[in-house]
Design an enzyme around this catalytic site. Structure first.
Site, PDB file in Angstrom:
ATOM      1  N   LYS A 107       0.859  -1.191   0.000  1.00 49.16           N
ATOM      2  CA  LYS A 107       0.000   0.000   0.000  1.00 49.16           C
ATOM      3  C   LYS A 107       0.893   1.238   0.000  1.00 49.16           C
ATOM      4  O   LYS A 107       1.932   1.265   0.686  1.00 49.16           O
ATOM      5  CB  LYS A 107      -0.879  -0.032   1.261  1.00 49.16           C
ATOM      6  CG  LYS A 107      -1.953   1.055   1.323  1.00 49.16           C
ATOM      7  CD  LYS A 107      -2.789   0.912   2.594  1.00 49.16           C
ATOM      8  CE  LYS A 107      -3.873   1.953   2.720  1.00 49.16           C
ATOM      9  NZ  LYS A 107      -4.634   1.822   3.965  1.00 49.16           N
ATOM     10  N   SER A 150      -9.619   1.961   3.114  1.00 54.20           N
ATOM     11  CA  SER A 150      -8.801   2.729   2.198  1.00 54.20           C
ATOM     12  C   SER A 150      -7.902   1.884   1.298  1.00 54.20           C
ATOM     13  O   SER A 150      -7.525   2.321   0.227  1.00 54.20           O
ATOM     14  CB  SER A 150      -7.935   3.702   2.993  1.00 54.20           C
ATOM     15  OG  SER A 150      -7.026   3.004   3.821  1.00 54.20           O
ATOM     16  N   SER A 178      -9.453  -0.394   7.164  1.00 52.96           N
ATOM     17  CA  SER A 178      -8.899  -0.247   5.818  1.00 52.96           C
ATOM     18  C   SER A 178      -8.237  -1.488   5.244  1.00 52.96           C
ATOM     19  O   SER A 178      -7.874  -1.509   4.065  1.00 52.96           O
ATOM     20  CB  SER A 178      -7.888   0.909   5.794  1.00 52.96           C
ATOM     21  OG  SER A 178      -8.567   2.124   5.955  1.00 52.96           O
TER      22      SER A 178
END
Ligand SMILES: [Zn+2]
Lengths: 470, 470
Positions: free
Chosen positions: B64, B139, B163
């Site tokens: 990420k 997210s 997330s």
């Protein structure tokens, strides 16, 4: 009728710890270095960098807290103090807020009029900001065209010490600062050098009618880089405020920057801009729980503190001498010299005057050799003594070669010189015999001159008096 | 050679076996995923930055874009870090490298991980591989979409309010939000420090356990990390003795889709068949106050964490006549709307006069939430609920309604506020879209969650490959 005014003074002192590394990263902590060479992702606040506390700095703060008779918290936490400034890379300073490491202490300040106890509200640990360099012709922020930032200092461990507002004279404030500095230096926490910024302080000043316990609007004095300037600045501010009140005015809450060359303290900015620092517990760190054994271990490392030593030495010498010796960091050498057989008062005089003038670090001096030198002070020529004193800090210094240059005190060697001086100055001889005893010094001086300074002035003085004897 | 590798189905464990046995080289494997990226990422937009050369000897991974990677751009999906290239690896990235993993690239996320749909990325949204018109969740939508579409064998996400768990549910992956403190945050672009935790996103439960083993452990660069008990790789399907609690407030949450409820109930029936006991329980305060509490704590910490983006040292800098204006312009231009919204919320929650009512109270509520969970864990080993009340929603559906978006996380937030581990596993489909089942245990219970997750995975037989890609 006129009011008597009582000053109310509080101090906030920052001391930079001389740990090997910074407070929350492992960068070298130290003065100097090319700009921005002592930095890393943590002290530059790169994304994702996290603080890791310096154990040594925590221990040293506790040690200072113990020396200041503080209560050491069994749980202390770090807070974030949020504000934007170029020298603050995270835009928050990691500091302590309502759970500091040390609180509720005191420092007893001996004065010529007795002891004064100054309350210590708290002593906490935080990180220093970096250093802004405003590039401008005037050197002041107003005319600046650019600001450069050196992050070498950013993140250095700082201890903040806050006193209660129970100091009531500039002199006590100054003595407190001197004593605190000496305490910090002796504990080995910091060099506490004002000119290098490793000790800095702000002073809050207000005045009130004597006998009242109100706290009136205070002003904050900043930028004072010597204890004498601090005393002068405080005196000046006290006088300014008294004048304002006596003229029916009011004192504004403001910050004053002290300029020792100017007659007045220049207000830096009128009225503090109301700052909301949005303190909250630093979530990147866990609470500190100093172990009792650790605290006791640190307590054991603390020797006899300056206040106690001033108290003890003032039993032998005057308060003034004791104060100068201790706050000047000279008393341990003094004690060693006295133990070696030197006269206490004489040793104190030599240390406080001639020795201090040499600028030699007392810890570099071998007490044994120094004792020998002080003991022979009256027997060797002044020039020889001064020369020796300027070398007492040299490695391997020996007093022997200096002590060997004993002054001439043998009467048979001095009498002919004295006779010649008397012969050459009949007018002065007559005046002396007519009662002008002060001329004795004149004759001694002449003899010293004739002997190139090698004569023992006390012996000369005796012989002159004999020869001129009424 | 890459033609022989089915990246859609190959698990990380299988990929590792291929490389270790020499059947496939590390470079060939990396190339196979790179080919898949080249083929599918145009429509998915899972990646923000691709690495052009493999640099390890093992299997690939995607990270990420909040995880700092030395020499590889790390943007946090924000304009303010558009050209930021870290000079250091996050601890988790370094651990992956040390384990031989080759980096494929950095995956899309909501800006600074603030969002539940990946639509808040400054570089455009990621699409759900199961239905391109829908969001992948957020997210960490990029990591979830990449794993789901066979663009990476596994990936890392970060979970603050859900997330990792939510995108894993929406994309049919297994996602772990670990116990707070078991995975280092060092080098992970901070959103809310007391909640952020990096976690693995994988195709199956064993892969998840393998990756969690690699990334977890105490880190001297992150003071909030702790020693982690050994992690057992799950085997078998026996659930005898396992006590499952069904918190009523989570399982009967308002707006729960019938298809989601049905899939979860079917999974629970399987758990019972495998020997687990199931009983309903209550978690009233955690669910009622969890979300509100989260939206005080997380923005408050974010407002401080994001203050470092001032244009001084790295990242975007907009012009301004002085420091203050430069900072204001930089942050105005660099941050997106949702980030600004949360900075304002958080700044307000920490302001003097509001601190006690907001941030202070939220911290107290957090303790209540933790206690309520602790009490349930005296009776249960695992608490089970849907990960989200719905399946993936259409792009744009909640983009204009922040409150509706915030409510997406209502089921994942309570456990996060309590610092507890949560595993989301796919448990079936609802109208052709994956449904996530959330398993929550006490601190350090990851091995138990993996045991239950693995058993259900075997019993359910969920096909992780999106139907449109089969
Ligand atoms: Zn550093």
């Amino acid at each position: 009728m006129s009011t008597t005014w009582e000053p109310v003074i509080g101090l906030e002192i920052h001391v930079q710890l001389k740990t090997a590394t910074k407070m929350f990263c492992r960068c070298r902590n130290g003065y100097g270095g090319e700009p921005n060479t002592q930095t890393c992702p943590v002290c530059l606040a790169f994304p994702g960098a996290l603080p890791v506390p310096n154990r040594r700095a925590i221990e040293e703060t506790i040690k200072l807290g113990l020396a200041l008779e503080c209560t050491i918290a069994d749980r202390a936490i770090f807070h974030r103090k949020n504000y934007f400034y170029p020298d603050l890379p995270k835009a928050y300073q990691i500091s302590q807020y309502d759970e500091p490491l040390c609180a509720n202490g005191r420092l007893v300040v001996p004065t010529a009029d007795g002891e004064v106890e100054i309350g210590i509200v708290r002593a906490h640990l935080e990180e220093d900001a970096a250093k802004n360099v405003h590039v401008a012709t005037s050197g002041r922020i107003q005319g600046a065209t650019a600001t450069l930032v050196d992050f070498n200092r950013g993140g250095s461990p700082l201890v903040e010490i806050v006193t209660a507002p129970n100091i009531h004279s500039a002199d006590v404030a100054k003595r407190f600062l001197q004593l605190l500095r000496q305490t910090v230096v002796e504990l080995g926490l910091s060099d506490a050098e004002l000119d290098k910024g490793s000790m800095r302080f702000d002073v809050n000043v207000s005045v009130r009618p004597a006998g009242s316990d109100e706290l009136r609007t205070r002003t904050e004095l900043k930028n004072m880089n010597s204890f004498n300037f601090a005393a002068k600045g405080i005196e000046r501010e006290i006088a300014r405020q008294i004048k304002i009140y006596e003229n029916g005015g009011t004192v504004d809450q403001e910050t004053l920057h002290f300029d020792p060359t100017a007659e007045e303290s220049a207000p830096m900015r009128s009225k503090e801009e109301a700052q909301d620092y949005r303190y909250f517990p630093e979530p990147d760190l866990v609470p500190l729980h100093p172990a009792p054994e650790m605290i006791e271990g640190l307590r054991g490392q603390i020797g006899e503190l300056p206040t106690a030593r001033i108290r003890r030495i003032a039993n032998t010498l005057s308060f003034y001498d004791a104060d100068v010796l201790v706050t000047g960091g000279l008393d341990r050498l003094w004690a060693a010299v006295v133990d070696g057989g030197a006269d206490p008062k004489e040793a104190a005089n030599v240390l406080a005057n001639a020795f201090v003038a040499t600028g030699i670090n007392p810890s570099a001096v071998n007490p044994e050799e120094f004792t020998k030198l002080v003991a022979s002070r009256s027997e060797i020529p002044r020039a020889v003594f001064d020369d020796a004193l300027s070398h007492v800090g040299d490695p391997g210094f020996s007093a022997e070669p200096y002590v060997a240059q004993k002054a001439v005190s043998d009467a048979s060697a001095l009498e002919p010189v004295i006779a010649a001086v008397i012969e050459a100055n009949p007018g002065q001889v007559e005046q002396y015999r007519g009662g002008k005893q002060g001329l004795l010094g004149f004759f001694v001086g002449q003899v010293m001159k004739e002997t190139g300074g090698s004569a023992d002035p006390r012996v000369v003085s005796e012989l002159v008096r004999e020869q001129l004897g009424a | 050679m890459s033609a022989g590798i089915d990246t859609l189905r190959l698990t990380a464990e299988e990929a590792l076996a291929l490389v270790e046995s020499g059947q496939v080289s590390s470079v060939e494997l990396w190339q196979a995923y790179r080919d898949a990226i080249n083929e599918h990422d145009g429509e998915l937009h899972a990646f923000l930055t691709l690495v052009d050369e493999p640099d390890g000897s093992g299997i690939p991974i995607a990270l990420k874009d909040v995880i700092s990677t030395r020499g590889v751009r790390t943007t946090a999906a924000s304009k303010i870090l558009e050209n930021y290239v870290p000079v250091f690896d996050a601890t988790v990235a370094a651990k992956c490298r040390a384990a031989g993993m080759t980096l494929l690239g950095k995956t899309n996320t909501d800006e600074f991980a603030m969002g539940s749909s990946t639509e808040n990325s400054a570089y455009g949204p990621t699409h759900n591989p199961w239905d391109l018109s829908r969001v992948p969740g957020g997210s960490g939508g990029g990591s979830a979409a990449a794993v789901s579409a066979g663009l990476a064998p596994w990936a890392l996400g970060s979970d603050t309010g859900g997330s990792v768990k939510l995108p894993s549910a929406f994309c049919g992956n297994v996602g772990l939000r670990p116990t707070y403190g078991t995975v280092s945050r060092f080098g992970v672009v901070a959103f809310a420090s007391s909640l952020d935790q990096v976690g693995p996103v994988t195709k199956n439960v064993r892969d998840n356990a393998l990756l969690y083993r690699i990334i977890s452990g105490r880190d001297e660069n992150d003071s909030t990390t702790v020693d982690v008990p050994p992690i057992a790789l799950p085997e078998g399907t026996d659930l005898k003795g396992l006590r499952i609690g069904l918190p009523r407030q989570l399982n009967e949450v308002e707006g729960i889709e019938p298809g989601v409820k049905a899939a979860c109930e079917a999974a629970l029936a399987k758990a019972e068949e495998l020997g687990a006991t199931i009983e309903e329980c209550e978690l009233p305060l955690s669910v009622e106050y969890g979300l509100a509490c989260y939206y005080l704590v997380a923005p408050a910490e974010a407002s401080s964490n994001l203050a470092r983006y001032d244009g001084v040292r790295y990242g975007l800098r907009s012009e301004g006549v002085d420091f203050r204006e430069m900072v204001m312009h930089t942050r105005h231009d660099g941050f997106g709307d949702e980030v600004k919204r949360r900075i304002m919320l958080g700044t307000y929650a920490l302001s003097s006069g509001y601190y006690d009512a907001f941030y202070g109270t939220a911290q107290k509520v957090r303790t209540v939430i933790k206690r309520e969970h602790d009490a349930l864990f005296e009776r249960f080993d695992v608490l089970v609920s849907p990960t989200c009340a719905t399946t993936a929603f259409p792009l744009g559906a909640k983009a204009q309604d922040p409150l509706a978006m915030y409510l997406t996380d209502v089921l994942t937030i309570p456990a996060n506020m309590a610092g507890l581990p949560g595993l989301s596993i796919p448990c079936g489909l609802s109208d052709g879209l994956p449904v996530g089942l959330q398993l929550v245990g006490p601190q350090f219970s990851e091995s138990t969650l993996y045991r239950l997750g693995h058993a259900l995975e075997q019993a359910i037989g969920f096909d992780v490959v999106p139907e449109r890609l089969r």
